[in-house]
Design a protein around this motif. Structure first.
Motif, short mmCIF file in Angstrom:
data_model
loop_
_atom_site.label_atom_id
_atom_site.label_comp_id
_atom_site.label_asym_id
_atom_site.label_seq_id
_atom_site.Cartn_x
_atom_site.Cartn_y
_atom_site.Cartn_z
N PHE A 93 0.85 -1.79 0.16
CA PHE A 93 0.07 0.05 -0.35
C PHE A 93 1.00 1.67 -0.05
N ASN A 94 2.07 1.32 0.74
CA ASN A 94 3.00 2.03 0.03
C ASN A 94 3.01 2.22 -1.23
N ARG A 95 2.61 2.41 -2.48
CA ARG A 95 2.32 2.22 -3.77
C ARG A 95 0.94 2.31 -4.45
N ALA A 96 0.35 2.95 -2.83
CA ALA A 96 -1.00 3.02 -3.55
C ALA A 96 -0.91 4.15 -4.58
N LEU A 97 -2.26 4.24 -6.29
CA LEU A 97 -1.42 5.54 -6.55
C LEU A 97 -3.59 6.35 -7.04
N LEU A 98 -2.50 7.63 -6.73
CA LEU A 98 -4.25 8.71 -7.42
C LEU A 98 -4.88 8.06 -8.85
N PRO A 99 -5.77 7.62 -8.52
CA PRO A 99 -6.00 7.21 -10.57
C PRO A 99 -5.45 8.81 -11.35
N PRO A 100 -6.20 8.93 -11.78
CA PRO A 100 -5.63 10.09 -13.40
C PRO A 100 -6.66 11.20 -12.63
N CYS A 101 -8.44 10.77 -12.45
CA CYS A 101 -9.01 11.59 -12.44
C CYS A 101 -8.71 12.45 -11.26
N ALA A 102 -8.03 12.67 -9.92
CA ALA A 102 -7.80 12.89 -8.81
C ALA A 102 -6.58 14.50 -9.70
N PHE A 103 -6.13 14.31 -11.36
CA PHE A 103 -5.53 15.09 -11.25
C PHE A 103 -6.06 15.86 -12.15
N ALA A 104 -7.36 15.82 -13.47
CA ALA A 104 -8.12 16.42 -13.95
C ALA A 104 -9.43 15.59 -14.15
N ASP A 105 -10.66 16.27 -14.35
CA ASP A 105 -11.32 15.64 -14.20
C ASP A 105 -12.31 15.89 -15.52
N HIS A 106 -11.05 15.30 -16.06
CA HIS A 106 -11.89 14.87 -17.74
C HIS A 106 -11.06 13.79 -18.24
N PHE A 107 -10.98 12.46 -17.37
CA PHE A 107 -10.96 10.94 -17.00
C PHE A 107 -11.56 10.83 -16.90
N ILE A 108 -12.20 9.29 -17.04
CA ILE A 108 -12.96 8.40 -16.45
C ILE A 108 -12.83 7.06 -15.81
N CYS A 109 -11.87 7.73 -14.83
CA CYS A 109 -12.10 6.12 -13.78
C CYS A 109 -12.64 5.53 -13.03
N PRO A 110 -12.71 4.21 -13.38
CA PRO A 110 -13.51 3.10 -12.67
C PRO A 110 -13.89 3.63 -10.61
N PHE A 111 -14.87 3.83 -10.32
CA PHE A 111 -14.73 3.53 -8.75
C PHE A 111 -14.79 2.27 -8.68
N PRO A 112 -14.42 2.10 -7.39
CA PRO A 112 -13.91 0.79 -7.06
C PRO A 112 -15.54 -0.61 -7.28
N PRO A 113 -14.79 -1.74 -7.65
CA PRO A 113 -16.14 -2.51 -7.49
C PRO A 113 -16.92 -2.59 -6.04
N PRO A 114 -18.04 -3.43 -6.28
CA PRO A 114 -18.32 -3.74 -4.15
C PRO A 114 -17.51 -4.70 -4.41
N GLY A 115 -17.51 -4.32 -3.01
CA GLY A 115 -16.04 -5.12 -2.21
C GLY A 115 -14.46 -4.98 -2.09
N ASN A 116 -14.93 -4.16 -3.17
CA ASN A 116 -13.64 -3.12 -3.05
C ASN A 116 -13.24 -2.02 -1.83
N THR A 117 -14.08 -1.79 -0.76
CA THR A 117 -13.57 -0.35 0.50
C THR A 117 -13.79 -1.10 2.05
N LEU A 118 -12.04 -0.97 1.77
CA LEU A 118 -12.24 -1.55 3.19
C LEU A 118 -12.55 -1.04 4.40
N THR A 119 -12.65 -2.10 5.01
CA THR A 119 -12.89 -1.14 6.60
C THR A 119 -12.00 -0.38 7.37
N VAL A 120 -11.31 -1.43 7.39
CA VAL A 120 -9.69 -0.31 8.29
C VAL A 120 -8.91 0.82 7.05
N PRO A 121 -8.65 1.74 7.95
CA PRO A 121 -7.62 3.12 7.48
C PRO A 121 -6.28 2.45 6.76
N VAL A 122 -6.20 2.64 5.39
CA VAL A 122 -4.71 2.57 5.41
C VAL A 122 -3.58 4.10 5.02
#
Length: 274
Positions: free
Chosen positions: A235-264
């Motif tokens: 997780f040290n290499r967790a990346l910001l998605p392209p849409c964090a840098f420009a609003d015009h990217f179409i990054c997918p949101f996390p699929p069901p099951g990929n929202t961790l309950t713990v803080p990272v």
């Protein structure tokens, strides 16, 4: 041993891994700030929104024709294709290489042809974009060896596809090849992941810090699993998605099951502007 674990071992233990991470982080900042990095994207224009082929912000006339896009331009449009001024018509496919290698340009701008789920678009990358010049750095947590976790990849018997919202508000398909299993503080967690053509993995995830200390979701790109499925979940290499840098990217949101309950509290957190 996974590719990531081998890299850490070759780097000479935790101190070497931290130095390797620092180099990775610095290279990431440079790549984001590059002339044709994500900050330079000023628009993604779907041709279906412009039935007459005239995109107000983009020169030329663009229309779909089956598996190609037909671009028509005059000398006044100032468009260059394959290094030569375009006066007339050219047929284009989707660009697949680096942005600065795109076939179509106008001055320093690069006009990149995109296709998603049968729909065509033109992306406009401009090195003079205000967000690029406002950018300072990527806020990232310093390397923490406790967040380089051993994990196991469990492939699905058959690839799956789920529909997920994208950053532009449109729902699109996301292919998934299996699950990454790992443990945090004695509790097992899983992330559903895609398998890239080179065998590496790609997961879109959120966690308890998302939207509260870090961007609303992030990407994780572990190396290819070992023969026994072993993989380092770094997780040290967790990346910001392209849409964090420009609003015009179409990054997918996390699929069901990929929202961790713990803080990272590791990896890239947010974009910082000057």
């Amino acid at each position: 041993m996974s590719t990531d674990a081998q890299r850490n071992q070759q780097a000479g233990g935790p101190d070497g891994a931290a130095q390797e991470w620092q180099r990775w982080h610095e290279e990431r900042v440079l790549a984001v700030a590059a002339p044709y990095g994500p900050l330079s994207l000023t628009g993604t224009h779907w041709l279906s929104d412009y039935p007459d082929g005239r995109i107000p912000a983009v020169p030329g006339q663009w229309r779909e024709d089956g598996d190609e896009v037909v671009l028509t331009a005059t000398a006044e449009d100032g468009i260059v294709v394959d290094g030569k001024p375009l006066t007339g018509e050219v047929r284009l496919g989707a660009d697949s290489g680096p942005v600065d290698d795109s076939r179509v340009a106008r001055g320093d701008r690069r006009l990149v042809v995109l296709r998603r789920e049968g729909l065509w678009a033109v992306r406009d990358f401009d090195p003079a974009s205000p967000p690029r010049h406002a950018f300072s750095t990527i806020d990232a947590t310093p390397y923490d060896p406790d967040w380089a976790l051993p994990g196991t990849f469990r492939p699905y018997p058959e690839a799956q596809a789920v529909r997920v919202p994208n950053a532009d508000g449109v729902e699109r398909g996301l292919g998934l090849g299996g699950e990454i299993v790992f443990t945090v503080d004695g509790e097992e967690h899983t992330l559903r992941a895609a398998v890239e053509p080179d065998g590496s993995l790609w997961a879109v995830f959120a966690d308890a810090t998302s939207g509260n200390g870090s961007y609303r979701f992030r990407f994780l790109r572990p190396g290819a699993p070992a023969a026994d499925g072993g993989v380092t979940v770094d997780f040290n290499r967790a990346l910001l998605p392209p849409c964090a840098f420009a609003d015009h990217f179409i990054c997918p949101f996390p699929p069901p099951g990929n929202t961790l309950t713990v803080p990272v509290p590791a990896g890239e957190r947010n974009r910082l502007d000057a």
